[in-house]
Motif scaffolding. Sequence first.
Motif, PDB file in Angstrom:
ATOM      1  N   LEU A  23       0.824  -1.207   0.000  1.00 43.96           N
ATOM      2  CA  LEU A  23       0.000   0.000   0.000  1.00 43.96           C
ATOM      3  C   LEU A  23       0.856   1.254   0.000  1.00 43.96           C
ATOM      4  O   LEU A  23       0.549   2.230  -0.690  1.00 43.96           O
ATOM      5  CB  LEU A  23      -0.946  -0.005   1.205  1.00 43.96           C
ATOM      6  N   TRP A  24       1.945   1.248   0.762  1.00 46.85           N
ATOM      7  CA  TRP A  24       2.845   2.401   0.811  1.00 46.85           C
ATOM      8  C   TRP A  24       3.480   2.641  -0.560  1.00 46.85           C
ATOM      9  O   TRP A  24       3.553   3.768  -1.026  1.00 46.85           O
ATOM     10  CB  TRP A  24       3.925   2.168   1.861  1.00 46.85           C
ATOM     11  N   ALA A  25       3.918   1.553  -1.220  1.00 44.07           N
ATOM     12  CA  ALA A  25       4.548   1.695  -2.534  1.00 44.07           C
ATOM     13  C   ALA A  25       3.559   2.256  -3.552  1.00 44.07           C
ATOM     14  O   ALA A  25       3.920   3.123  -4.361  1.00 44.07           O
ATOM     15  CB  ALA A  25       5.096   0.347  -3.000  1.00 44.07           C
ATOM     16  N   SER A  30       1.875   6.816  -6.649  1.00 43.38           N
ATOM     17  CA  SER A  30       0.832   7.694  -7.184  1.00 43.38           C
ATOM     18  C   SER A  30       1.099   9.164  -6.845  1.00 43.38           C
ATOM     19  O   SER A  30       0.649  10.049  -7.563  1.00 43.38           O
ATOM     20  CB  SER A  30      -0.539   7.276  -6.664  1.00 43.38           C
ATOM     21  N   LEU A  31       1.821   9.419  -5.792  1.00 42.47           N
ATOM     22  CA  LEU A  31       2.162  10.792  -5.412  1.00 42.47           C
ATOM     23  C   LEU A  31       3.487  11.267  -5.997  1.00 42.47           C
ATOM     24  O   LEU A  31       3.856  12.428  -5.823  1.00 42.47           O
ATOM     25  CB  LEU A  31       2.236  10.916  -3.888  1.00 42.47           C
ATOM     26  N   GLY A  33       4.534  12.056  -8.935  1.00 39.51           N
ATOM     27  CA  GLY A  33       4.482  13.204  -9.842  1.00 39.51           C
ATOM     28  C   GLY A  33       4.414  14.514  -9.090  1.00 39.51           C
ATOM     29  O   GLY A  33       5.126  15.469  -9.394  1.00 39.51           O
ATOM     30  N   PHE A  34       3.561  14.538  -8.070  1.00 39.65           N
ATOM     31  CA  PHE A  34       3.426  15.740  -7.243  1.00 39.65           C
ATOM     32  C   PHE A  34       4.697  15.991  -6.432  1.00 39.65           C
ATOM     33  O   PHE A  34       5.223  17.102  -6.395  1.00 39.65           O
ATOM     34  CB  PHE A  34       2.223  15.607  -6.313  1.00 39.65           C
ATOM     35  N   ILE A  35       5.195  14.946  -5.791  1.00 41.86           N
ATOM     36  CA  ILE A  35       6.389  15.090  -4.954  1.00 41.86           C
ATOM     37  C   ILE A  35       7.601  15.451  -5.812  1.00 41.86           C
ATOM     38  O   ILE A  35       8.450  16.241  -5.409  1.00 41.86           O
ATOM     39  CB  ILE A  35       6.642  13.812  -4.129  1.00 41.86           C
ATOM     40  N   GLY A  36       7.685  14.896  -7.025  1.00 48.58           N
ATOM     41  CA  GLY A  36       8.810  15.169  -7.914  1.00 48.58           C
ATOM     42  C   GLY A  36       8.882  16.617  -8.365  1.00 48.58           C
ATOM     43  O   GLY A  36       9.949  17.091  -8.752  1.00 48.58           O
ATOM     44  N   ARG A  37       7.759  17.332  -8.339  1.00 53.21           N
ATOM     45  CA  ARG A  37       7.763  18.746  -8.736  1.00 53.21           C
ATOM     46  C   ARG A  37       8.211  19.660  -7.600  1.00 53.21           C
ATOM     47  O   ARG A  37       8.482  20.837  -7.829  1.00 53.21           O
ATOM     48  CB  ARG A  37       6.359  19.152  -9.192  1.00 53.21           C
ATOM     49  N   LEU A  38       8.275  19.128  -6.396  1.00 55.03           N
ATOM     50  CA  LEU A  38       8.733  19.935  -5.262  1.00 55.03           C
ATOM     51  C   LEU A  38      10.247  20.120  -5.338  1.00 55.03           C
ATOM     52  O   LEU A  38      10.951  19.278  -5.896  1.00 55.03           O
ATOM     53  CB  LEU A  38       8.388  19.238  -3.942  1.00 55.03           C
ATOM     54  N   PRO A  39      10.751  21.206  -4.764  1.00 56.34           N
ATOM     55  CA  PRO A  39      12.216  21.354  -4.683  1.00 56.34           C
ATOM     56  C   PRO A  39      12.818  20.215  -3.853  1.00 56.34           C
ATOM     57  O   PRO A  39      12.169  19.665  -2.959  1.00 56.34           O
ATOM     58  CB  PRO A  39      12.404  22.692  -3.963  1.00 56.34           C
TER      59      PRO A  39
END
Length: 75
Positions: A23-25, A30-31, A33-39
Amino acid sequence: MKAHEPSWRKPAGMFAILLLITLWAVMVGSLSGFIGRLPMLLQVPVYVALGIVWIWILPLKRLLLWMETGRWRFP
């Protein structure tokens, strides 16, 4: 001396751990893409929070305690 009887809690706990990891993986994937756009300096605390705190320390601490003792709370 009484022979040690195997407990069903350990195999059930191992399956629960595998389920939590899966579930964590899926969640982190799924997150991503969002996390990758953060600095980068913000990505590290996000992954630390999601990885260490959310999946390992909080749930697994009690799950491992339950597997060993049959109780969810520390004495």
